[in-house]
Enzyme design. Structure first.
Site, PDB file in Angstrom:
ATOM      1  CB  ALA A   1      -0.817   0.045   1.073  1.00  0.00           C
ATOM      2  CG  HIS A   2      -1.030   5.020   0.798  1.00  0.00           C
ATOM      3  ND1 HIS A   2      -1.136   5.813   1.760  1.00  0.00           N
ATOM      4  CD2 HIS A   2      -2.219   4.100   0.831  1.00  0.00           C
ATOM      5  CE1 HIS A   2      -2.227   5.774   2.552  1.00  0.00           C
ATOM      6  NE2 HIS A   2      -2.855   4.553   2.109  1.00  0.00           N
ATOM      7  CG  ASN A   3       2.974   7.322   2.013  1.00  0.00           C
ATOM      8  OD1 ASN A   3       1.907   7.719   1.655  1.00  0.00           O
ATOM      9  ND2 ASN A   3       3.858   8.244   1.861  1.00  0.00           N
TER      10      ASN A   3
END
Length: 341
Positions: A240-242
């Site tokens: 997922a993001h980051n």
């Protein structure tokens, strides 16, 4: 593509015993070997197959002494298993040594690429894309605007590299991978609906990263989702993001990592592991398959279960909970005995 026994021996620094000009064009297990195939013998329990295999060439250890008649040509090497692996790598390198441009293909006029590049048919290279030397872009690959790709990178068919992504040197992106897809970010509203939060960051893959087929790596909300040097990702993983994955960490198939989690270096994560967001996992961590990680993890921990606990504690507990029904029956029998009194 055919190779003679003498050519293979030259690659492996081995010694031919048999016909040096015999050729092979495929690879097989020793028990399934047929004429024109190459196989190897390293595990002693497979030795009986050497005397029955129809394989044209068999790689064996230098100290191997046959006890029966055989028909295959032998190539004797220091370590048969390692030599076979080396040969597979060589074969893969030769097979994928493509160069030039196929048609049809779309290449924006702002694209810059180095020497010995292969651009397969139906691929798309958007504005301000840069490719290094010896990059292989197989058919039906999509590379969006402002993507930077280093040297010796292979993008297999169907992979998609979304805008602003950065890919280092010596990376392999397998079929159907998506790098830089939109992060899963929504904000709840008063009426129970959700408002999309724009994901304006990017994805960075450092050098020597291998991404398995069907894996998705989301772009950051802000900043970067980072896959550090030497990371190996199996098929069908969701990152997922980051998220940040540390150097030389390996992750098996169907693992999901939620947003903003940081994973250390030299970790080993089994298949179907679920990891919640916004936690930190230390270096040299081992997580067994199908575990659920819902807390920060210290360096060197070995975990199993969902929610995951120490691997040793899990095994001790398993001795008891696998017999839970028997334990319940014993307790019920004891209660009946006392009730009867």
């Amino acid at each position: 593509m055919k190779f003679t026994a003498s050519q293979i021996a030259g690659i492996l620094e081995g010694e031919v015993q048999g016909n040096p000009e015999i050729t092979i064009d495929t690879i097989a297990k020793i028990e399934d070997g047929k004429a024109g195939s190459l196989t190897f013998l390293s595990n002693p329990k497979y030795t009986p197959y050497l005397y029955t295999t129809k394989a044209s060439i068999t790689i064996v250890n230098k100290d191997f002494i046959p006890e029966k008649e055989y028909t295959t040509t032998l190539i004797k090497v220091t370590d048969a298993y390692q030599s076979f692996s080396k040969l597979l790598s060589y074969y893969e390198q030769v097979k994928n040594d493509k160069k030039g441009k196929e048609e049809p293909i779309y290449i924006d006029k702002t694209v810059v690429y180095g020497v010995d590049v292969y651009l397969g048919a139906f691929s798309y290279l958007g504005k301000n894309v840069t490719l290094g030397n010896n990059v292989k872009v197989y058919p039906n690959v999509y590379i969006a605007e402002n993507v930077s790709i280093g040297n010796n990178v292979t993008l297999f068919s169907g992979s998609k590299i979304c805008s602003d992504s950065v890919i280092g040197n010596n990376c392999v992106i397998h079929n159907g991978v998506i790098v830089g897809s939109d992060g899963f970010g929504f904000s709840p509203t008063e009426d129970g609906a959700y408002t999309k939060i724009p994901q304006i960051g990017n994805v960075i893959l450092e050098d020597d990263v291998d991404v398995g087929a069907g894996t998705t790596i989301d772009r950051a909300t802000m900043g970067s989702t980072i896959i550090r040097k030497g990371v190996k990702l199996d098929n069908q993983i969701q990152i997922a993001h980051n998220v940040e994955v540390g150097e030389n960490t390996v992750i098996a198939a169907q693992t999901g990592i939620a947003g903003s989690t940081k994973i250390g270096k030299n970790c080993m994560i089994g298949g179907q592991v679920g990891i919640v967001g916004h936690i930190t996992i230390g270096d040299n961590v081992r997580i067994q398959a199908q575990s659920g990680i819902g807390r920060n993890v210290k360096d060197g921990e070995i975990l199993q279960g969902s929610p995951a606990i120490n691997y040793g504690d899990f095994n001790k507990s398993y001795v008891h909970f696998k017999n839970l029904s028997k334990i319940v029956n014993r307790i019920n029998n004891i209660e009946k005995k006392f009730d009867g009194e």
